[in-house]
Design an enzyme around this catalytic site. Sequence first.
Site, PDB file in Angstrom:
ATOM      1  N   LYS A  69       2.028  -1.084   0.835  1.00  0.00           N
ATOM      2  CA  LYS A  69       1.649  -2.486   0.582  1.00  0.00           C
ATOM      3  C   LYS A  69       0.879  -3.097   1.746  1.00  0.00           C
ATOM      4  O   LYS A  69      -0.094  -3.813   1.547  1.00  0.00           O
ATOM      5  CB  LYS A  69       2.891  -3.338   0.318  1.00  0.00           C
ATOM      6  N   THR A  71      -0.861  -1.582   4.157  1.00  0.00           N
ATOM      7  CA  THR A  71      -2.190  -0.955   4.231  1.00  0.00           C
ATOM      8  C   THR A  71      -3.101  -1.516   3.139  1.00  0.00           C
ATOM      9  O   THR A  71      -4.280  -1.801   3.380  1.00  0.00           O
ATOM     10  CB  THR A  71      -2.066   0.577   4.092  1.00  0.00           C
ATOM     11  N   ARG A  92       4.034  -9.865   7.868  1.00  0.00           N
ATOM     12  CA  ARG A  92       5.258  -9.993   8.661  1.00  0.00           C
ATOM     13  C   ARG A  92       5.138  -9.200   9.958  1.00  0.00           C
ATOM     14  O   ARG A  92       4.339  -8.276  10.074  1.00  0.00           O
ATOM     15  CB  ARG A  92       6.458  -9.464   7.872  1.00  0.00           C
ATOM     16  N   LYS A 103      11.554   4.476   9.953  1.00  0.00           N
ATOM     17  CA  LYS A 103      10.459   3.988   9.114  1.00  0.00           C
ATOM     18  C   LYS A 103       9.125   3.910   9.861  1.00  0.00           C
ATOM     19  O   LYS A 103       8.064   4.111   9.294  1.00  0.00           O
ATOM     20  CB  LYS A 103      10.818   2.598   8.564  1.00  0.00           C
ATOM     21  N   ALA A 272      13.787  -8.204   3.017  1.00  0.00           N
ATOM     22  CA  ALA A 272      13.553  -8.593   1.621  1.00  0.00           C
ATOM     23  C   ALA A 272      14.787  -8.400   0.752  1.00  0.00           C
ATOM     24  O   ALA A 272      14.852  -8.950  -0.339  1.00  0.00           O
ATOM     25  CB  ALA A 272      12.391  -7.799   1.044  1.00  0.00           C
ATOM     26  N   PHE A 300       9.283  -4.710  -0.254  1.00  0.00           N
ATOM     27  CA  PHE A 300       9.812  -3.851  -1.312  1.00  0.00           C
ATOM     28  C   PHE A 300       9.074  -4.072  -2.639  1.00  0.00           C
ATOM     29  O   PHE A 300       7.903  -4.444  -2.651  1.00  0.00           O
ATOM     30  CB  PHE A 300      11.323  -4.048  -1.470  1.00  0.00           C
ATOM     31  N   PHE A 380      -4.290   8.878  -2.842  1.00  0.00           N
ATOM     32  CA  PHE A 380      -3.974   9.940  -1.894  1.00  0.00           C
ATOM     33  C   PHE A 380      -4.791  11.176  -2.264  1.00  0.00           C
ATOM     34  O   PHE A 380      -5.222  11.330  -3.419  1.00  0.00           O
ATOM     35  CB  PHE A 380      -2.479  10.256  -1.912  1.00  0.00           C
ATOM     36  N   TRP A 408      -6.904   3.742   3.103  1.00  0.00           N
ATOM     37  CA  TRP A 408      -6.542   4.478   4.316  1.00  0.00           C
ATOM     38  C   TRP A 408      -7.758   5.211   4.863  1.00  0.00           C
ATOM     39  O   TRP A 408      -8.042   5.166   6.052  1.00  0.00           O
ATOM     40  CB  TRP A 408      -5.413   5.469   4.021  1.00  0.00           C
TER      41      TRP A 408
END
Length: 555
Positions: A69, A71, A92, A103, A272, A300, A380, A408
Amino acid sequence: MTDLQIAKGVSLKHISTIAEKFGIDPENIEMFGKYKAKLPLKAINREKAQESNLILVSAISPTPAGEGKTTMSIGLSEGLNRLDKKSTVVLREPSLGPVFGIKGGATGGGYSQVLPMEDINLHFTGDFAAIEKAHNLLSAIIDNNIQSKINSLRLDPRTIGWKRVMDMNDRSLRHIIVGLGGTASGVPRETGFDITAASEIMAILCLAESLSDLKKRLGNIFVGYAYDKKPIYAKDLKAEGAMAALLKDAIKPNLVQTIEGNPAIIHGGPFANIAQGTNSVIATLMGMSHSDYTVTEAGFGFDLGAEKFFDIKCQSAHLKPKAVVLTTTIRALKYHGGADLKSLTEPNVEALKKGLPNLEKHLENIAKFNVVPVIAINKFVSDTDEEIAVIKALAVSKGVRVAVANVWENGGEGAEDLAKSVIETVESKASEFKPLYDWKSTVKDKIATIATEIYGAEYVDYTSKAKADLRKITDLGLDQLPVCIAKTQKSLSDNPKLLGRPKDFIITVREIEIAVGAGFLIPITGNIMRMPGLPAHPASEGIDINDDGEITGLF
């Protein structure tokens, strides 16, 4: 090429240049070195903010494979700027717990990053430290009041839910006893630590709209009961002024830049699944005051961060989003369709089709708020044309815009198709945001509405503890607060093992916490971890710094 190598190859612009591009006189910003700055609250213009187009980036139910999210949010903002739409991404701040745990950071990846990534992922401008200190000041004042024979509110220690916080994963601190060491060292009682992102003060900071509002909210923090059953708040301890003083700089949003030299605001970081999961109201309004398009994200899946974004943040701050970008990955849908985690890079159209109901449910949920969705396929290298065609076919059947976004690898260029779809959605003026429920409804009705409408539950069950909490909430006159349901992010249900689109399940509310300062109630479902632990091999093992001050292994 790694994210860090990509970031190292970028020539950063001085933050004064970014401020000027953002429309703020560099003389009015507070510098934190060359590449970071604090923005003054006076730079918020409510009238201009109302003219900005607020875009929320959300996602399907998250999986271990990751959906991207942040990215996607950064890439979309870059794409909008490439199409001559003045855009700012508002995000955030990362927590040190995940950075040193498992993470990792929260600055995007590849050619869709915010910079300087090392600074942002570490101490940044000290906001988390200030929140931690303000929280722990109240903790110290509470224990001091229990100890005092002169200035005592006769607090009953058994009723105090206020813990301490630290911005690090440390399971040993979840449950502790304070006050040991004799009569001079306090009154022994059970308590514990949460991670800083789970602090109510984090939630308060991210919903406050001014310093005076911040101070008022801090004073409204519910501490516990006196022995005579009188409710005690932080203002009764005269703590709010000192706490607000500690937050005088933390309340100001942080200005940095994207990898393509566009403005990015990063501020606040509530969880979240225990809080509202979005950046601060002040940061969002700041972005909207200076941009045609303001791109933000919620933690999330849509059922958690986005629902709270709409029903709590947008209601509280009178915001009206114009579109929702639903981040989707083929590998995540295959996981929801039953494919093994290790096989997600292998073509599997059958598993993909089985996972589509999760995507469909999130699309249905967006429609409940009368906001138009755009599906963003976060591409991807393992994705096949046949698999992409399956999602596009679903979008056509639902009448929903869809775009493949290769953010990306290609940054803003890879998001141009998505940006065009977002612009078309906004210009169609088809969105007319409406909340899911009325705050004035009963607490049970609000919980039931979310559980049945958004999660898809049959009904809601309450433990005896939760029923007692409902009575307490009514007695305190707090039943008209919105609800911020704490639930696993891994499933639409409260059972993390139920993937895809579960049906015929029951949501069980174990207890309901009171967060009067933040301005919401927290019904707890399942087991919600507020002080994570470190894995067997934490990310910290690979992080180092050389004699030149260059950090390695952070990403």
